[in-house]
Design an enzyme around this catalytic site. Sequence first.
Site, PDB file in Angstrom:
ATOM      1  N   ASP A 198      -4.707  21.332  50.876  1.00  0.00           N
ATOM      2  CA  ASP A 198      -5.830  20.650  50.255  1.00  0.00           C
ATOM      3  C   ASP A 198      -7.041  21.580  50.178  1.00  0.00           C
ATOM      4  O   ASP A 198      -7.329  22.329  51.111  1.00  0.00           O
ATOM      5  CB  ASP A 198      -6.167  19.410  51.088  1.00  0.00           C
ATOM      6  CG  ASP A 198      -7.256  18.562  50.481  1.00  0.00           C
ATOM      7  OD1 ASP A 198      -7.043  18.043  49.380  1.00  0.00           O
ATOM      8  OD2 ASP A 198      -8.320  18.423  51.116  1.00  0.00           O
ATOM      9  N   GLU A 261      -4.219  23.770  46.411  1.00  0.00           N
ATOM     10  CA  GLU A 261      -5.059  23.076  45.446  1.00  0.00           C
ATOM     11  C   GLU A 261      -6.351  23.869  45.264  1.00  0.00           C
ATOM     12  O   GLU A 261      -7.122  24.028  46.218  1.00  0.00           O
ATOM     13  CB  GLU A 261      -5.390  21.665  45.930  1.00  0.00           C
ATOM     14  CG  GLU A 261      -6.355  20.934  45.008  1.00  0.00           C
ATOM     15  CD  GLU A 261      -7.108  19.793  45.674  1.00  0.00           C
ATOM     16  OE1 GLU A 261      -7.453  18.836  44.960  1.00  0.00           O
ATOM     17  OE2 GLU A 261      -7.363  19.869  46.892  1.00  0.00           O
TER      18      GLU A 261
END
Length: 519
Positions: A198, A261
Site C-alpha cells: 500500500d 501501489e
Amino acid sequence: MTWWKGSVTYQVYPRSFQDTDGDGIGDLPGITARLDHIADLGAEAIWLSPVFRSPMADMGYDVSDYCDIDPVFGTLADFDALLARAHGLGLKVIIDQVISHSSAEHPFFKESRRDRTNPRADWYVWADPRPDGSAPTNWLSVFGGPAWTWDARRRQYYLHNFLPVQPDWNLHHPEVQDYLLSTLDFWLQRGVDGFRLDTVNYYLHDRQLRDNPPRAVPQLPANPLEMQEQLYNKNRPETLAFLRRLRALLDRYAARAMVGEVGDSGATATRVMADYTAGGDKLHMAYSFELLSPTLSAARIRRSVEGFFAAAPDGWPMWAFSNHDVVRHASRWSDLGPLEDVAKLAGAVLLALPGSICLYQGEELGQTETDILWEEVTDPPGKAFWPDYKGRDGCRTPMVWDGSPQGGFTTGTPWLPVKAPQLARNAAAQGVGSVLDFYREMLRFRRSTPALTSGEFRFRDAPGPLLVLDRGGVTGVFNPGRAPAEWPAPGRITGPRQGARVRGGVLHLAGCGFAFFGG
C-alpha cells in the site's frame, strides 16, 4: 519462477465478499467458500485487502498488529485454511501490507509518543513546531487538512499522510525497517505468495522537512492537496534502497512477488513505476492511478503503456481499471454506451495489455457504483469532502451472488447497503452472453494465447477513438467510442468479439465494439 509475469490477480475486498456469521461483514471463511468462483473465472492469484488487527478507522488500512487476524475476519487458523484451499485450486495468494504507516493503537506508537527518550522515540516521524507554533511543513493529508498533528505529551507534531490515527513510520530508521521486514517474513513463512504494498511511494519523507511548492490548478479543487507539487512528502529517492531490502527478503523464498501501489497518475506515475521496478532488484510489479481514470481513451492507454516500457524496458507493470479506491469503471465510462457493452469492452482492452492484470471483485459482473447517501457514508474522505466527493463506499458495497434481498452476501444487515441496481447484476443471474460469461471467455483466450501474456507489443496509429494493439501474432482492435468505426481487417477474427463484422476486407466496429485476429 515468474508466475506473476502476465498473471491475472483478482482483488478481494474482505469486508464485502462473503459473510458467514451473520454480522454483516465479510470474513475469511466466506472468502474460502467462494474461491471456486475466482478459480472458475480463470484468475491465477488473489489479493486480499488488509485482514490484520485494526481499529478499522480506515477499514483495515490502519494496522495495530501486523501478525494477527482481526476477529471481525476470523483467526489465523481461518487464514491458513484459506491459503490451503487457494493453493489447492491453483491460486496464488498475495496480501496487503500497509507499512508506510500504522494505527495510532499500535503499541510502538503508544510507546513512541510517551516522551522523547524512550527506545522507540524516533520510530515515527516527529518534528518540532515552527517558531509561531504551526506545523513543521505545509504538507497536506490525502484525507483532508494538515499532514501533521500536535501531541501535547511530546510537545511535537507527528506526520500522517492520511488520517491523524495513521501515524507514519520513520523508515529512515534502520530498526524500523528491520521490524517491518520481520512482519513480512512472518507471512512468507506462513506460505503467502507475495504482497501488495500500500502507498509504496509514501514510505520515506524529506529529512530536511522542506515545504512543497504550489501547483497551478484551473479551479479550486475539493481537496486542496491538489494545489501542491508533492515533492517532499513522497516519491523520495531514498525509497529505492528500502525496496531493495524488501526484494532481498522475498528472494530468499521461491516464487514470491510484490506489487506496489504508486499513488500518482500521469508522467509522475510512469516515472515512479519505472524507477521502482527497473533493474530486477526492487519491486516485481507496480501499478498507479493512471488507468483508474475518468475516461477510457486510446491515447491515454497508449501513452501509459508505451511510456512505462520506454522508461523501464526491464521493469514490469500491473494494469487495473477499478479497485477499492475509485468509482467502478462501468459507471465512470457509462457515457461510452450501454452498460453491458462498456463492461465487455473494458475487459477486452485490459486483458490484452502487456503486463500483469488486476481485476476488482464485481468487475466480472459489470458491477456499477452504488449511490451512497450521507447517512450511509463510512469512508473518512467521503465525510471530509461531501458532497463534491462522496468517498469510496460506492465501490466497496457487498458482492451480489444471487437475487435474494442481500444478494447472498449475508443473513444479517450488511455493513454497506445492497441496492437494487447492484442486485440486478448478481452472479447467479448471469448466463450465456452475460458480462460474467464474457470474462470467462476472455480469460480463457488470454491463457491459451501466449502472445497475450508474454508477447511483444506495438500500438498502431489509428484514426479517431480506435485502439489497435499487436501482441505478437495477435491483433486486437477496439472502439472506445459511441460512433461506428472501420479498420482494415488484419485477417480473420479468431478471438472474442463484440459488435464486429468483416466485409470486403474491412472491419466494421459498432460503438464499444472490438475483435481479435490471429493467435
